[in-house]
Design an enzyme around this catalytic site. Structure first.
Site, PDB file in Angstrom:
ATOM      1  N   LEU A 169       0.820  -1.208   0.000  1.00  0.00           N
ATOM      2  CA  LEU A 169       0.000   0.000   0.000  1.00  0.00           C
ATOM      3  C   LEU A 169       0.853   1.256   0.000  1.00  0.00           C
ATOM      4  O   LEU A 169       0.619   2.196  -0.760  1.00  0.00           O
ATOM      5  CB  LEU A 169      -0.922  -0.010   1.229  1.00  0.00           C
ATOM      6  CG  LEU A 169      -1.694   1.288   1.508  1.00  0.00           C
ATOM      7  CD1 LEU A 169      -2.678   1.595   0.391  1.00  0.00           C
ATOM      8  CD2 LEU A 169      -2.427   1.202   2.845  1.00  0.00           C
ATOM      9  N   ASN A 170       1.843   1.277   0.885  1.00  0.00           N
ATOM     10  CA  ASN A 170       2.652   2.486   1.002  1.00  0.00           C
ATOM     11  C   ASN A 170       3.521   2.724  -0.231  1.00  0.00           C
ATOM     12  O   ASN A 170       3.803   3.871  -0.575  1.00  0.00           O
ATOM     13  CB  ASN A 170       3.520   2.430   2.263  1.00  0.00           C
ATOM     14  CG  ASN A 170       2.686   2.324   3.518  1.00  0.00           C
ATOM     15  OD1 ASN A 170       2.206   1.246   3.837  1.00  0.00           O
ATOM     16  ND2 ASN A 170       2.456   3.419   4.206  1.00  0.00           N
ATOM     17  N   HIS A 226      -7.070  -0.618  -0.921  1.00  0.00           N
ATOM     18  CA  HIS A 226      -5.714  -0.933  -1.396  1.00  0.00           C
ATOM     19  C   HIS A 226      -5.701  -1.043  -2.920  1.00  0.00           C
ATOM     20  O   HIS A 226      -4.739  -0.644  -3.582  1.00  0.00           O
ATOM     21  CB  HIS A 226      -5.198  -2.240  -0.771  1.00  0.00           C
ATOM     22  CG  HIS A 226      -4.847  -2.109   0.677  1.00  0.00           C
ATOM     23  ND1 HIS A 226      -3.938  -2.932   1.301  1.00  0.00           N
ATOM     24  CD2 HIS A 226      -5.260  -1.246   1.623  1.00  0.00           C
ATOM     25  CE1 HIS A 226      -3.832  -2.585   2.578  1.00  0.00           C
ATOM     26  NE2 HIS A 226      -4.630  -1.570   2.794  1.00  0.00           N
ATOM     27  N   TYR A 281     -14.289   6.057   7.985  1.00  0.00           N
ATOM     28  CA  TYR A 281     -12.844   6.260   8.167  1.00  0.00           C
ATOM     29  C   TYR A 281     -12.093   5.899   6.892  1.00  0.00           C
ATOM     30  O   TYR A 281     -11.210   6.631   6.441  1.00  0.00           O
ATOM     31  CB  TYR A 281     -12.344   5.418   9.341  1.00  0.00           C
ATOM     32  CG  TYR A 281     -10.850   5.493   9.577  1.00  0.00           C
ATOM     33  CD1 TYR A 281     -10.291   6.542  10.296  1.00  0.00           C
ATOM     34  CD2 TYR A 281      -9.996   4.499   9.087  1.00  0.00           C
ATOM     35  CE1 TYR A 281      -8.924   6.607  10.517  1.00  0.00           C
ATOM     36  CE2 TYR A 281      -8.629   4.553   9.305  1.00  0.00           C
ATOM     37  CZ  TYR A 281      -8.094   5.607  10.022  1.00  0.00           C
ATOM     38  OH  TYR A 281      -6.744   5.657  10.234  1.00  0.00           O
ATOM     39  N   TYR A 282     -12.457   4.775   6.305  1.00  0.00           N
ATOM     40  CA  TYR A 282     -11.777   4.388   5.069  1.00  0.00           C
ATOM     41  C   TYR A 282     -12.348   5.098   3.856  1.00  0.00           C
ATOM     42  O   TYR A 282     -11.668   5.225   2.835  1.00  0.00           O
ATOM     43  CB  TYR A 282     -11.735   2.869   4.918  1.00  0.00           C
ATOM     44  CG  TYR A 282     -10.542   2.314   5.663  1.00  0.00           C
ATOM     45  CD1 TYR A 282      -9.273   2.409   5.106  1.00  0.00           C
ATOM     46  CD2 TYR A 282     -10.661   1.804   6.939  1.00  0.00           C
ATOM     47  CE1 TYR A 282      -8.153   1.975   5.791  1.00  0.00           C
ATOM     48  CE2 TYR A 282      -9.550   1.366   7.643  1.00  0.00           C
ATOM     49  CZ  TYR A 282      -8.298   1.455   7.064  1.00  0.00           C
ATOM     50  OH  TYR A 282      -7.183   1.041   7.739  1.00  0.00           O
ATOM     51  N   GLN A 283     -13.549   5.584   3.961  1.00  0.00           N
ATOM     52  CA  GLN A 283     -14.071   6.448   2.897  1.00  0.00           C
ATOM     53  C   GLN A 283     -13.184   7.685   2.783  1.00  0.00           C
ATOM     54  O   GLN A 283     -12.829   8.121   1.693  1.00  0.00           O
ATOM     55  CB  GLN A 283     -15.517   6.858   3.198  1.00  0.00           C
ATOM     56  CG  GLN A 283     -16.124   7.792   2.149  1.00  0.00           C
ATOM     57  CD  GLN A 283     -17.619   7.585   1.962  1.00  0.00           C
ATOM     58  OE1 GLN A 283     -18.210   6.694   2.562  1.00  0.00           O
ATOM     59  NE2 GLN A 283     -18.229   8.370   1.112  1.00  0.00           N
ATOM     60  N   ARG A 284     -12.832   8.217   3.948  1.00  0.00           N
ATOM     61  CA  ARG A 284     -11.903   9.357   3.984  1.00  0.00           C
ATOM     62  C   ARG A 284     -10.571   9.018   3.326  1.00  0.00           C
ATOM     63  O   ARG A 284     -10.011   9.796   2.549  1.00  0.00           O
ATOM     64  CB  ARG A 284     -11.659   9.752   5.449  1.00  0.00           C
ATOM     65  CG  ARG A 284     -10.477  10.673   5.688  1.00  0.00           C
ATOM     66  CD  ARG A 284      -9.939  10.498   7.108  1.00  0.00           C
ATOM     67  NE  ARG A 284      -9.566   9.122   7.374  1.00  0.00           N
ATOM     68  CZ  ARG A 284      -8.403   8.555   7.023  1.00  0.00           C
ATOM     69  NH1 ARG A 284      -7.475   9.258   6.396  1.00  0.00           N
ATOM     70  NH2 ARG A 284      -8.159   7.277   7.288  1.00  0.00           N
ATOM     71  N   HIS A 438     -11.909  -4.238   7.015  1.00  0.00           N
ATOM     72  CA  HIS A 438     -11.936  -3.306   8.145  1.00  0.00           C
ATOM     73  C   HIS A 438     -13.285  -3.270   8.863  1.00  0.00           C
ATOM     74  O   HIS A 438     -13.511  -2.425   9.721  1.00  0.00           O
ATOM     75  CB  HIS A 438     -11.547  -1.902   7.673  1.00  0.00           C
ATOM     76  CG  HIS A 438     -10.128  -1.823   7.210  1.00  0.00           C
ATOM     77  ND1 HIS A 438      -9.060  -2.046   8.041  1.00  0.00           N
ATOM     78  CD2 HIS A 438      -9.588  -1.597   5.990  1.00  0.00           C
ATOM     79  CE1 HIS A 438      -7.935  -1.939   7.360  1.00  0.00           C
ATOM     80  NE2 HIS A 438      -8.220  -1.672   6.115  1.00  0.00           N
ATOM     81  N   ARG A 463      -5.019   0.650  17.225  1.00  0.00           N
ATOM     82  CA  ARG A 463      -3.881   0.903  16.347  1.00  0.00           C
ATOM     83  C   ARG A 463      -3.207   2.189  16.773  1.00  0.00           C
ATOM     84  O   ARG A 463      -3.878   3.174  17.072  1.00  0.00           O
ATOM     85  CB  ARG A 463      -4.360   1.041  14.901  1.00  0.00           C
ATOM     86  CG  ARG A 463      -3.237   1.279  13.929  1.00  0.00           C
ATOM     87  CD  ARG A 463      -3.723   1.439  12.498  1.00  0.00           C
ATOM     88  NE  ARG A 463      -2.577   1.410  11.594  1.00  0.00           N
ATOM     89  CZ  ARG A 463      -2.640   1.563  10.284  1.00  0.00           C
ATOM     90  NH1 ARG A 463      -3.802   1.725   9.692  1.00  0.00           N
ATOM     91  NH2 ARG A 463      -1.548   1.533   9.548  1.00  0.00           N
ATOM     92  N   HIS A 489     -19.313  -3.281  21.097  1.00  0.00           N
ATOM     93  CA  HIS A 489     -20.225  -2.309  20.482  1.00  0.00           C
ATOM     94  C   HIS A 489     -21.541  -2.175  21.251  1.00  0.00           C
ATOM     95  O   HIS A 489     -21.920  -3.078  21.991  1.00  0.00           O
ATOM     96  CB  HIS A 489     -20.498  -2.715  19.031  1.00  0.00           C
ATOM     97  CG  HIS A 489     -19.255  -2.747  18.199  1.00  0.00           C
ATOM     98  ND1 HIS A 489     -18.446  -3.868  18.135  1.00  0.00           N
ATOM     99  CD2 HIS A 489     -18.663  -1.799  17.434  1.00  0.00           C
ATOM    100  CE1 HIS A 489     -17.409  -3.600  17.343  1.00  0.00           C
ATOM    101  NE2 HIS A 489     -17.509  -2.359  16.911  1.00  0.00           N
TER     102      HIS A 489
END
Lengths: 761, 761
Positions: A169-170, A226, A281-284, A438, A463, A489
């Site tokens: 990914l990075n 990814h 969060y992953y939409q961001r 996720h 994390r 939750h």
């Protein structure tokens, strides 16, 4: 029609006919529309052949140059970029042998290097000063030397390691930024320099990312963020190099058959409401490559009309992301950490979205909050408009965001209520699909923000992003053992086991459903969902209503959670609250000399039991204070109900879990049970000014007057003897159907799925 | 001279000669100066006889009227007061029978009532509208009806209950505000109304406060903030009523002999540096009646020159209070809760201090931060000046604040270092006297603020102020069992026992001492203290140096803590840190399935032991992240040292204690031991922007090269092989004395009490 199959033959430049097999109402639907963009590839790649032409264009450079000194915040953004570039110019260029994980030296160095190249490349275009281009050239040459010598990154943490970074990914993110920098200095380089870079660095890297191993190839073609980073980075370097082949792979997948690739991601990863299946969060995070690569496509192949694609799904996704926030902080749902509107990815998204649809003037309101712009055509367009366009302030509204490519895989409900300021209540109701890797096992979970604070919380992710000593900066193992589990939750866990037994493959086959919702009234906003697959032979229905009434200082929440089974189960239902416990009417014992975990697995091993209680009365109340408000959960129990006060942090050998508190109801061995609860924000507290108002809830009693297959009827009484009746249908939902229900010695007639009213005294 | 005794006969209006017996250098010293003010009482009480003349005067009213509309923030303060008054006018006047404790209904109601009377009284003066006066009159009449019927408040929580409130203190605060209101409407009332009020309400209340019981009388004459509220309130109502007798009692004590009373409090409760012996939190609270009553005295008996009294101790105390804060938040020392510059008491203090010494223009900087003023002569004077006077920004500086009436009972050291902004480091070093009933057993404790955050913390108080369900809003019992105990502080606890065995009477007989300090250098600021009475046959010395050097990104702390005894003891030395643990080089076991407390008493019962560790290496490191910075404690241990990671919250049956974390060194069974530690803030972390820099400390090694009766020598080595030598003298302190010490194969020559230098490589 359900079984009708259509075959469409498409002729494309790729050189072979593609057969599209489409079933109506399944995930491959709407491919006809999709195919239009597919055909569009027939146009030339980068028609102009000019550089720069990714995010920044020659026209954009002129506009920026002409605007310098005119827009303070845009100037600030230019100056920040210039500062990065100038500092880079005055430092030794170091391209270290990859060694560390997230947050470690080589990780951060390579990350800084791409930011520096991006900054210097942009500054070269803006200022025309060759030293910026020379810096990028020199650094790229060092990478061109190093890259051919690299094997896989030495860290074993990722299943798909990169070469420069511990995860592929990075490497993609590196190429993404570097493509932008290369585009900026392209014309500065002579052809042998370009040949060297492309031969030793860019093509091998694009090949490694897209096809370096079966696993890499799988990522490249995966419907996942990814995959977006992989296709965007390969596509972008493809456009710079004028490499049609790479661009086609990026857009349509390795096999160029549109079964994968960027376009397919647009079809699959977003719902028709622009909700991204991994969650906000992953939409961001995903919006970054989505929007940037889309702008690159728009600049190079405008005929693809990428921003109009699928009913403008990318513009819609940006708006949806903006709505998935409280006071500018992106919701904690699924794996999530603290992120707000000021992150660079949202700056990119807002500027690009505004540039491509200036009618959405509320984006300017976000831009003025961000006080930051991308130094590009989109950034200067936004900055200019901010000064001349009269824009609407961003309005938050209650919304149902359907999940799934076709919008038929449940939804995330967002209810906003109360004063339209920073203290407004926001309640989220999650009845979505799993959300890929996720996703959490959190069917029918709620969260609540109120008074400016996160009050009923979702843990988010375990994390420590980019802090190498903490699991290499990646997700800690407690992310799975704790944060993803159902018990973490605000929903019901059955028999101490997570939804779908914590099996992502099974969970991914199913989704919750919304039964009905109605956000149209000023008095009540309601949403009802069900989940019938998470536990075998257990049906779960949850109906949550937010009530606004002069009886209450702030909106309150009524929560009816029904569990039905033909076998007996133990139900655990926690409310994770932030704040300091004030009082409760239960008889509890707090453990003062020893703490033990609540269980041994499925997240239970991470909960210290701080106290256990019972209540002889059916109505249990638990009050805490957070920020300037008090909060009380009033809930209906019986003599079998146990009440637990828990704190996270057990079973955590490496100090990875934050300590957070829950008030939990445990209903042992029931076939059916309906939890009825009211959450009331009340009063005011100011320690500094020493002001205390209404630390007692106004709720006196909850009665479950009826609870059957057809409907549940809940009566709420206040200390001032105001009473409210909520009837929520449990089946045969139809907003137009008339009902007549005899309850509490009166006949209630109503149309639709629910009834709510204040009863006359 | 030490034994010289002087007798001074003073002739006063009180009608009898007073004999002052003075010993030089003891607590009654400087009585000659004090006597001047004593004599001053011969002047008429309220010479003018006009009203209002407490805080607001006729002249002040004119100035305020002429200024309305000119100063936005002053207007805001007027409007806030007007809003309170107007709301009161439109509400039913309710004067309930006293019942509840802090935060409860009748408590808050009576509190609101005095705020409303104060607001309406002031608004009557400003606007001239009689409805405001009428409101105050009506409410006062209700109190005049109720008061004679009242016995003691039904709550049994206080040893000195009030009649209106659960504790006498709050009755005093009621009278304090009501005297101001009465003064404002005095001329509105006819004489029979005044007679009624004074006969049924004010005189009985003043009598009750000053002499209602032996316990009340003791409070009235006590050297304590409760005594200040009692004397101020009685004195203020005395001035309004023109009652010389009450004023004299307030100023000079029940017996009017100046052995107690307000003036005596000025002598005893503040040190010559304006440090208030109960600590900054109570200095903030006490400054309110001190400054207000002083202004009242100034207005009515200007010849007493109260603001010049004792080298202007009240003005000095205001400045000292301002210095006892970090980013506007008052230090947590002794019993303390969250309080900042914006509290009304500090608004009162700043306005009155400025009015009485306009040279202190930095007070205007505080005023502009407060954005709020008292609606009085002092408030309008400050608001006006803010608009026309060029003022210095408030400067924080390192300072030693001596404790004790004569400044010879130890001191609070405050060291400021690093960038002069909100991220500046601030270290407090507490070597004071006990601090009366709100003092903690925290000899030689430190706290550290850095990066904008409270990093090494002091728990403060266990109290939920004004939240009735939590111990009636008063201190919880855990305030004594936990917060006051030695183990709750960043200092050494000997044999699991608190200083002075937790006996306040014994503790109050002693105080720590400052051995030396030097804040004059840019490189090192140092303070050294000792405590020889807290534990029998144990001598404790602590020397703390804050180092600024280009080797370190931020100032670092070197901490040498020496314990010397002739018998063996076990030493526990915690650092309470705020933030998330990142890494450590010790081998530790974290308890994952069971937690137990560290002990059973003296605060130990409140500490869950989360982990225990050992280290084979002498240099132990422990890193955490808080805000945008990493922090590492590096400490020198040996094979016997145990390391504990603890969390508060054990032994807490009612959820009163916040959960806070400590890293603790335990040195078992030693006669002598010297802890040497370095606290380094380092790097940068931004989760939102995903930036991580330098998560590793730059400290590599600590060596204790020498440690003897004469001196301790510490060598610090960094990862880049920079080395620093600190030599701290342990006895015979003399800043002018020359020393030559052979150490580490070199001779070090220096003058004074310490040596610090970077060693050449």
């Amino acid at each position: 029609m359900d079984t009708a199959i259509k075959t469409v033959i498409l002729s494309t430049l790729i050189g072979r006919p593609i057969y599209f097999v489409m079933k109506k109402n399944n995930k491959t639907a709407k491919k006809i529309f999709s195919s239009l963009i597919f055909i569009g590839l027939s146009a030339l790649i980068s028609a102009s052949g000019q550089h720069p032409n990714l995010l920044l264009t020659k026209q954009g450079v002129k506009e920026i140059q002409a605007s310098l000194g005119k827009y303070a915040n845009f100037d600030k953004s230019v100056n920040e970029l210039k500062a990065i570039a100038d500092k880079a110019l005055n430092s030794e260029i170091i391209v270290p042998l990859p060694l560390n994980e997230g947050g470690g030296y080589t990780h951060e160095k390579h990350k800084n290097n791409y930011y520096e190249m991006n900054a210097a490349g942009t500054m070269y275009q803006i200022s025309g000063k060759s030293e910026y281009a020379e810096f990028v050239r020199k650094m790229l040459m060092k990478y061109a030397e190093l890259y051919p010598t690299l094997g896989l990154h030495p860290s074993k943490r990722s299943e798909t390691p990169g070469k420069i970074f511990w995860q592929l990914l990075n490497d993609c993110v590196w190429l993404f930024h570097t493509a932008l920098a290369y585009d900026c200095i392209y014309d500065y380089l002579n052809s042998s320099q370009k040949t060297n870079l492309e031969k030793n660095l860019f093509r091998p890297m694009a090949e490694f990312i897209s096809n370096g191993s079966p696993a890499n190839n799988e990522v490249f073609n995966k419907m996942h963020n990814h995959g977006t980073w992989a296709t965007a980075s390969v596509g972008m370097i493809g456009y710079v190099m004028g490499d049609k082949n790479l661009v086609e792979k990026a857009l349509y997948g390795s096999n160029k058959d549109n079964k994968s690739g960027f376009i397919r991601q647009l079809d699959v990863l977003f719902s028709p409401d622009g909700y991204y299946t991994e969650g906000p969060y992953y939409q961001r995070y995903a919006i970054w490559p989505f929007m940037v690569f889309a702008q690159v496509i728009e600049n190079n192949q405008p005929e693809l009309k990428i921003f109009s694609y699928r009913d403008s799904v990318l513009l819609k996704a940006t708006n949806t992301l903006i709505q998935c926030a409280y006071n500018g902080n992106i919701f904690y749902l699924n794996d999530a950490l603290k992120k707000n509107y000021k992150t660079q990815e949202i700056v990119y998204a807002v500027d690009i979205a505004y540039k491509n649809n200036p009618k959405n003037t509320f984006l300017l309101d976000i831009a003025q909050q961000q006080k930051s712009f991308i130094v590009s055509d989109a950034g200067i367009a936004t900055a200019k408009s901010l000064n001349i366009v009269k824009y609407e302030p961003l309005q938050f509204h209650s919304v149902l965001l359907r999940d799934g490519a076709n919008g038929d895989e449940g939804a995330l409900g967002i209810i906003r209520a109360g004063k339209k300021d920073k203290t407004q209540m926001c309640l989220t109701f999650k009845a979505t699909s799993h959300g890929l890797s996720h996703g959490h096992y959190d069917k029918l979970s709620i969260s609540m923000y109120d008074g400016g604070n996160f009050v009923l919380t979702d843990y988010g992710a375990v994390r420590f992003l980019n802090i190498e000593p903490k699991s290499g900066g990646n997700y800690a193992k407690e992310n799975h053992s704790w944060a993803a589990q159902t018990i973490a939750h605000n929903t019901v866990t059955v028999d101490e086991t997570s939804n779908f037994n914590g099996n992502i493959k099974v969970s991914s086959l199913h989704h919750s459903d919304i039964q009905y919702y109605d956000f149209s009234s000023n008095q009540i906003q309601i949403i009802s969902g069900c989940e019938n697959n998470a536990y075998k032979n257990v049906k779960m229905q949850r109906t949550v209503a937010v009530i606004e009434n002069k009886t209450f200082s702030y909106p309150i929440v009524i929560d009816i959670f029904r569990i039905i089974s033909d076998s007996t189960h133990t139900l655990d239902f926690p409310f994770y609250y932030r704040g300091q416990m004030i009082s409760t009417n239960i008889q509890y014992q707090k453990f003062t000399a020893q703490l033990n975990p609540l269980g041994t697995k499925n997240g239970y091993q991470h909960l210290w039991v701080e106290a256990i209680g019972k209540n002889e009365k059916p109505v249990t109340q638990f009050t805490w204070v957070e920020g300037n408000r008090f909060y009380t959960i009033t809930t209906l129990g019986n003599s079998n109900t146990k009440y637990l006060m828990t704190r996270t942090g057990a079973g955590d050998p490496n100090f990875n879990i934050r300590n957070e508190t829950a008030f939990m109801m445990r209903q042992p061995m029931v076939k059916k049970h309906t939890f009825v609860s009211v959450v009331e924000p009340h009063g005011f507290y100011d320690e500094n000014k020493e002001i205390t108002e209404n630390f007692l809830t106004s709720i006196r009693k909850i009665e479950l007057l009826a609870d059957n297959e057809e409907y549940s009827a809940v009566k709420i009484s206040t200390v001032d003897n105001n009473t409210f009746l909520l009837i929520a249908l449990n089946k045969d939902f139809d907003k137009d159907r008339e009902h007549s229900i005899k309850i509490d010695n009166q006949t209630v007639q109503f149309k639709g799925n629910y009834y709510f009213n204040e009863l006359t005294k």
